[in-house]
Design an enzyme around this catalytic site. Sequence first.
Site, PDB file in Angstrom:
ATOM      1  N   GLU B 278       2.057  -4.745  -6.141  1.00 42.35           N
ATOM      2  CA  GLU B 278       3.200  -5.347  -6.823  1.00 42.35           C
ATOM      3  C   GLU B 278       2.777  -6.017  -8.131  1.00 42.35           C
ATOM      4  O   GLU B 278       3.484  -5.924  -9.139  1.00 42.35           O
ATOM      5  CB  GLU B 278       3.877  -6.363  -5.894  1.00 42.35           C
ATOM      6  CG  GLU B 278       5.350  -6.554  -6.183  1.00 42.35           C
ATOM      7  CD  GLU B 278       6.086  -7.192  -5.015  1.00 42.35           C
ATOM      8  OE1 GLU B 278       6.601  -6.438  -4.179  1.00 42.35           O
ATOM      9  OE2 GLU B 278       6.122  -8.430  -4.932  1.00 42.35           O
ATOM     10  N   GLU B 281       2.274  -3.351 -10.520  1.00 43.62           N
ATOM     11  CA  GLU B 281       3.586  -2.874 -10.953  1.00 43.62           C
ATOM     12  C   GLU B 281       4.146  -3.816 -12.029  1.00 43.62           C
ATOM     13  O   GLU B 281       4.711  -3.377 -13.029  1.00 43.62           O
ATOM     14  CB  GLU B 281       4.513  -2.882  -9.730  1.00 43.62           C
ATOM     15  CG  GLU B 281       5.582  -1.829  -9.723  1.00 43.62           C
ATOM     16  CD  GLU B 281       6.418  -1.913  -8.447  1.00 43.62           C
ATOM     17  OE1 GLU B 281       6.031  -2.640  -7.495  1.00 43.62           O
ATOM     18  OE2 GLU B 281       7.469  -1.254  -8.405  1.00 43.62           O
ATOM     19  N   CYS B 299       9.882  -7.608  -0.276  1.00 46.54           N
ATOM     20  CA  CYS B 299       9.210  -7.772   1.016  1.00 46.54           C
ATOM     21  C   CYS B 299      10.214  -8.031   2.129  1.00 46.54           C
ATOM     22  O   CYS B 299       9.909  -7.853   3.297  1.00 46.54           O
ATOM     23  CB  CYS B 299       8.254  -8.954   0.976  1.00 46.54           C
ATOM     24  SG  CYS B 299       7.063  -8.789  -0.319  1.00 46.54           S
ATOM     25  N   SER B 319      10.945  -3.690  -6.891  1.00 46.04           N
ATOM     26  CA  SER B 319       9.584  -3.206  -6.691  1.00 46.04           C
ATOM     27  C   SER B 319       9.647  -2.069  -5.681  1.00 46.04           C
ATOM     28  O   SER B 319      10.335  -2.167  -4.668  1.00 46.04           O
ATOM     29  CB  SER B 319       8.714  -4.336  -6.153  1.00 46.04           C
ATOM     30  OG  SER B 319       7.553  -3.790  -5.581  1.00 46.04           O
ATOM     31  N   LYS B 358      13.356  -6.964  10.390  1.00 45.65           N
ATOM     32  CA  LYS B 358      12.188  -6.085  10.439  1.00 45.65           C
ATOM     33  C   LYS B 358      12.373  -4.993  11.492  1.00 45.65           C
ATOM     34  O   LYS B 358      11.787  -3.928  11.392  1.00 45.65           O
ATOM     35  CB  LYS B 358      10.916  -6.888  10.732  1.00 45.65           C
ATOM     36  CG  LYS B 358      10.493  -7.820   9.607  1.00 45.65           C
ATOM     37  CD  LYS B 358       9.750  -7.094   8.494  1.00 45.65           C
ATOM     38  CE  LYS B 358       9.492  -8.004   7.304  1.00 45.65           C
ATOM     39  NZ  LYS B 358       9.072  -7.265   6.105  1.00 45.65           N
ATOM     40  N   GLU B 361      14.091  -2.412   9.548  1.00 49.51           N
ATOM     41  CA  GLU B 361      13.296  -1.860   8.453  1.00 49.51           C
ATOM     42  C   GLU B 361      12.428  -0.678   8.888  1.00 49.51           C
ATOM     43  O   GLU B 361      12.222   0.257   8.118  1.00 49.51           O
ATOM     44  CB  GLU B 361      12.405  -2.964   7.868  1.00 49.51           C
ATOM     45  CG  GLU B 361      11.606  -2.531   6.643  1.00 49.51           C
ATOM     46  CD  GLU B 361      10.598  -3.601   6.205  1.00 49.51           C
ATOM     47  OE1 GLU B 361      10.143  -4.394   7.053  1.00 49.51           O
ATOM     48  OE2 GLU B 361      10.269  -3.627   5.014  1.00 49.51           O
ATOM     49  N   GLU B 367      10.270   7.143   4.314  1.00 50.29           N
ATOM     50  CA  GLU B 367       8.959   6.621   3.903  1.00 50.29           C
ATOM     51  C   GLU B 367       8.345   5.710   4.962  1.00 50.29           C
ATOM     52  O   GLU B 367       7.167   5.389   4.888  1.00 50.29           O
ATOM     53  CB  GLU B 367       9.070   5.847   2.586  1.00 50.29           C
ATOM     54  CG  GLU B 367       9.251   6.728   1.373  1.00 50.29           C
ATOM     55  CD  GLU B 367      10.699   6.785   0.926  1.00 50.29           C
ATOM     56  OE1 GLU B 367      11.437   5.817   1.180  1.00 50.29           O
ATOM     57  OE2 GLU B 367      11.089   7.802   0.330  1.00 50.29           O
ATOM     58  N   CYS B 509      10.339 -16.835   5.117  1.00 46.61           N
ATOM     59  CA  CYS B 509      10.118 -16.359   6.491  1.00 46.61           C
ATOM     60  C   CYS B 509       9.869 -17.498   7.489  1.00 46.61           C
ATOM     61  O   CYS B 509      10.127 -17.330   8.681  1.00 46.61           O
ATOM     62  CB  CYS B 509       8.950 -15.394   6.540  1.00 46.61           C
ATOM     63  SG  CYS B 509       9.075 -14.112   5.294  1.00 46.61           S
TER      64      CYS B 509
END
Lengths: 163, 581
Positions: B278, B281, B299, B319, B358, B361, B367, B509
């Site tokens: 990142e 990037e 994230c 990102s 999550k 996710e 991917e 988080c």
Amino acid sequence: METSVVPDIANVVEKWKDKKGNLIMILHEIQNQYGYVPREISFQLSKLLDVPLARIYEVLTFYNYFKLKPPGKYTVSVCMGTACYLKGAPELLEELHHILGIKEGETTKDGMFQLEIVRCLGCCGLAPVVKIGNKIYGGLKRSDIVNLLSQYSKEGAPVAQPV
Amino acid sequence: MVKAVINGIPIEVEEGVTILDAARKAQINIPTLCKHPDLTSSASCGICVVKLKKNNRMFRACCTPIEEGMEIITHDPEIIEIRRTVVELILSNHPNDCLKCGRNNNCELQKLVADFGIREEHFDKFVRDIPKDSSTGTIVLEASKCIKCGRCVDVCQNMQDVWALSFLERGIHTRISPAGDIKLADSPCVRCGQCSEHCPTGAIFEFDETSKVWEGLMDPEKYCVVQIAPAVRVSIGESFGFQPGVNLTKKTYALLRRLGFKAVFDTSFGADVTIMEEASEFVERFVHKKGTLPLITTCCPAWVDFMEKFHPDMIDHFSSCKSPHEIMGVLSKTYFAREKKIDPEKVFMVSIMPCTAKKYEITRTDEMFASGYQDIDVVLTTRELARMVKQAGLDFAQLPEEEPDHVLGDYTGGGVIFGATGGVMEAALRTAYYLVTEKQFPKVEFENVRGLKGVKETSIKIDDTKVNIAIAHGLSNVEYVLNKIREAKKNNQPMPYHFIEVMACPGGCVGGGGQPYGVTDAIRTLRSKGLYAHDDAMKLRCSHDNPFVQKLYNEFLGKPLGKRSHELLHTDYKARPVYRK
């Protein structure tokens, strides 16, 4: 999602746009036009008014007046006012549940009947009373219900004279 | 200041303080049920009633500001009887199947029932039969257990600006539901789980997948590996008598080995890798002008879902780098499997996360199968792990301290602060600074990005160039930041920011939707402090200094943003409908 509804709701929205409490007024107009508030229109309203769909449904379900499903061809209203109640309205209602296979507020699959409970229809002398469409039937017994309904479903129009 | 008397005890508080908060000054706890410190009082339950001494008038303490000269009685036999009746009335609309409930033993209603010693039910029962909704696979809605406190609706609509949950119908028929009779999975729900974090009862709780993990652990064909997220180490102890914020990283490694995992990894390593990608990037976009600025972090899967549904015009800013635990997943089934000479098909990867999103996710896009297998097999929340520990009969407090397994276990301070709002930004800046200047930042701590302020805006200098940054947490704070970008675009002005971090949950988080219950700002702060203290105590503070990250790039990935990195560590985004029905 239904896309068949092509309303000119933009005009309705335009009319109320800058007024306070406009959501309820707009929903009223929609319901008057369609007999209910179609979900597709709620989606469009949500975009036009920048109001979340959840808020629109909070309003729609808070007021009994608003309907979310198309009304049946005939509204079957069972009076549960005191006189009718004592004269056996609950039995009539139970029979209607049984024959139509729906609960109050629902519409039969074929779109013919919609079941509602009402309070007094103003003719307690005829108790127990059921109203189908605009006709009032009084002095009913449980066993009368089958015949009464069949007159509507067969012919598509009432044949019997009101009592 | 306002002077008043509560139960005969004189107190002095600032103007506007509620009777509830004022009573605490006099060491008096007025019971509450609907009230939550994060939220405005809805005054819906009525358990906090108190009375004025002079005329016996009753007030709800949670929403009544104390006034000069008030004499208040918070507890007397009459008030206690009223409160008991309130609890009994709530119970008359409650299924009371506590033994099988997702909140058994940590339910706020259950506690009140116990405190009031309710042994009989005096009121006729009316419990609505509403089917359970597990459609999201992340949180479960059991609307029949709802006590209509309104916390979840407030959280979903106002704190998170998602508007998936609402109150439908009225009076005794009121229920929590998405708009219309649709499943939560077809609604705008982004699975952040904040509703479950704030629900006082078992009406909303995490989708339990512990049995999948037990099955994996029992399967001799499987090579079970596990990773823990940064924020879990400072909260898992709360289920075992530790204070929030106590860093239990090494005991957690030990307990995961005792549960039967063959290798114990740390998501903070994945975070270090995320930073390599990142930050590169960012440098690519900022220095070499390749790509859109500002760059926005990704994230957080609830934030990603929120953006795809509500702000798809921002996709270019995102990102493309995967989240740390997804990076861990793909590396465990490629790099680690190769190092250990294990068939990657046998690797069973479990993520212990502070998060319910999550769970969503791990199958979000193709991917997430970059290794050729589902990169993460199961996600457990902190709450589920605590239950597994109890089932396994482990004495957590007494466990020894152990080390993580190489090659995906060793991390830097930059990796571990990912768990607090501003942490990703801080870690990325440490490395971006190095990538641009080839020097270490003189002081690695960026105090301005820390703390619980909803939107944090600041700037730092990299080689005399000013980098403007923004950090938002709690989804309702995002719009302000995004609108500033839209405004600049519209007026053809320079972008207000270069780099933006977003976390869906307030506090990041550490305050995640899968964390132990009862979170407040005080607890978010303690947990964050635990992470920052951990960072502070580490020899290596910057992700690019992690020797195992360097080894990974040297031996496997090549360079950040290289071909293999792109294949394994990056993803893409697409606009998704807000409602599917």
